[in-house]
Design a protein around this motif. Structure first.
Motif, PDB file in Angstrom:
ATOM      1  N   ILE A  13       0.833  -1.207   0.000  1.00  0.00           N
ATOM      2  CA  ILE A  13       0.000   0.000   0.000  1.00  0.00           C
ATOM      3  C   ILE A  13       0.867   1.257   0.000  1.00  0.00           C
ATOM      4  O   ILE A  13       0.538   2.249  -0.660  1.00  0.00           O
ATOM      5  N   ASP A  31     -10.574   1.144   0.107  1.00  0.00           N
ATOM      6  CA  ASP A  31     -10.744  -0.245   0.523  1.00  0.00           C
ATOM      7  C   ASP A  31     -12.001  -0.386   1.378  1.00  0.00           C
ATOM      8  O   ASP A  31     -12.815  -1.306   1.184  1.00  0.00           O
ATOM      9  N   ARG A  37      -9.948  -2.656  -3.635  1.00  0.00           N
ATOM     10  CA  ARG A  37      -9.409  -3.572  -2.637  1.00  0.00           C
ATOM     11  C   ARG A  37      -8.234  -4.339  -3.239  1.00  0.00           C
ATOM     12  O   ARG A  37      -8.288  -4.753  -4.399  1.00  0.00           O
ATOM     13  N   ALA A  38      -7.185  -4.514  -2.441  1.00  0.00           N
ATOM     14  CA  ALA A  38      -6.026  -5.265  -2.910  1.00  0.00           C
ATOM     15  C   ALA A  38      -6.442  -6.683  -3.274  1.00  0.00           C
ATOM     16  O   ALA A  38      -7.161  -7.337  -2.515  1.00  0.00           O
ATOM     17  N   ARG A  41      -3.158 -10.796  -0.475  1.00  0.00           N
ATOM     18  CA  ARG A  41      -2.633 -10.532   0.862  1.00  0.00           C
ATOM     19  C   ARG A  41      -1.435 -11.460   1.089  1.00  0.00           C
ATOM     20  O   ARG A  41      -1.407 -12.590   0.610  1.00  0.00           O
ATOM     21  N   HIS A  46      -0.682  -8.512   4.943  1.00  0.00           N
ATOM     22  CA  HIS A  46      -0.426  -7.219   4.313  1.00  0.00           C
ATOM     23  C   HIS A  46      -0.980  -7.190   2.886  1.00  0.00           C
ATOM     24  O   HIS A  46      -0.900  -8.181   2.147  1.00  0.00           O
ATOM     25  N   ARG A  47      -1.520  -6.026   2.513  1.00  0.00           N
ATOM     26  CA  ARG A  47      -2.111  -5.866   1.189  1.00  0.00           C
ATOM     27  C   ARG A  47      -1.032  -5.920   0.100  1.00  0.00           C
ATOM     28  O   ARG A  47       0.050  -5.351   0.264  1.00  0.00           O
ATOM     29  N   TYR A  49      -1.093  -5.131  -4.077  1.00  0.00           N
ATOM     30  CA  TYR A  49      -1.874  -4.680  -5.218  1.00  0.00           C
ATOM     31  C   TYR A  49      -1.260  -5.189  -6.514  1.00  0.00           C
ATOM     32  O   TYR A  49      -0.037  -5.161  -6.695  1.00  0.00           O
TER      33      TYR A  49
END
Length: 257
Positions: A13, A31, A37-38, A41, A46-47, A49
């Motif tokens: 992010i 989000d 939204r990513a 994960r 953790h996101r 992308y």
């Protein structure tokens, strides 16, 4: 996992925020409301992308710049695929908007040349010339389209200078009456507060056209404030943090009404 997935880049992010010029706070907000939204994960949550997420972020930012609200953007993205034709249409719309901006810049450039020409002739430009240049600068710096600027200017002209000055004075009085409620955190359903915000909205509506056109210029004004509240607040005769809090408070009163 396909070979494409194996080589496709992923962004955290923070990396996406730095690369795209978007704040981390905005990405968290997108989000939360389901706008972006990513797709992935990490094992620790953790996101991450993907390139598809990046394209979606581009569409969000581009549609925002074209004047759509976040709710309208969500509807557009839900109804349109992420394909070449959709992106082509979006880029064409952006290009058209930039060409409009270029026209406004060119008009401003010509008027500045006129002012400089007056100074070169050792004569001070008259008030109307300065006002025209300032108005053009305002058009360029705000979030309104040229058509919306024309509508707002026509509305001010219809009201007349005396009514405009009276409205400014009434707005100053409203700010003075509302600030103590902001500082005291008066409940947003308090009848006194609702009356003040009703008067605030009626005063502002006088400067906008009726119907859908007026709603769009109001939305543009709100976006301008949302994105530049700290800077705009410093131009007002009250502490900037108080004005930011005041406008947020007015928004909460509207939602509760």
């Amino acid at each position: 996992m396909s070979e494409k997935d194996a080589v496709e880049r992923r962004w955290s992010i923070g990396e996406l925020a730095r690369a795209s010029g978007t704040t981390v706070r905005a990405l968290y907000h997108y989000d939360e409301i389901g706008l972006l939204r990513a797709s992935e994960r990490t094992a620790s949550g953790h996101r991450r992308y993907t390139e598809g997420d990046l394209r979606r972020l581009y569409r969000v930012r581009a549609l925002r710049a074209l004047g759509l609200s976040l709710e309208e953007i969500a509807g557009v993205l839900a109804d349109s695929p992420d394909d070449l034709e959709t992106m082509r249409a979006l880029l064409a719309a952006q290009l058209h908007d930039l060409e409009d901006q270029a026209g406004r810049i060119d008009r401003l450039r010509q008027r500045l040349h006129g002012l400089l020409g007056k100074l070169d002739d050792a004569s001070m430009p008259d008030t109307d010339q300065f006002m025209m240049t300032l108005e053009t600068m305002s058009v360029f710096e705000t979030y309104f389209t040229q058509e919306q600027q024309d509508q707002l200017a026509e509305r001010r002209a219809d009201l007349g200078p005396a009514a405009v000055e009276e409205a400014k004075a009434r707005w100053v009085d409203l700010v003075g009456e509302l600030l103590p409620h902001v500082q005291a955190d008066t409940p947003v359903d308090d009848p006194r507060v609702r009356d003040l915000v009703s008067r605030w909205d009626a005063l502002g509506s006088a400067f906008h056209a009726d119907g859908e056109q007026g709603e769009r210029t109001k939305a543009a004004a709100q976006r301008m404030w949302d994105d530049n509240s700290a800077d705009l607040g410093r131009r007002l005769p009250w502490p900037a943090d108080q004005m930011v809090a005041l406008v947020a408070y007015v928004g909460r009163v509207r939602q509760a009404s």
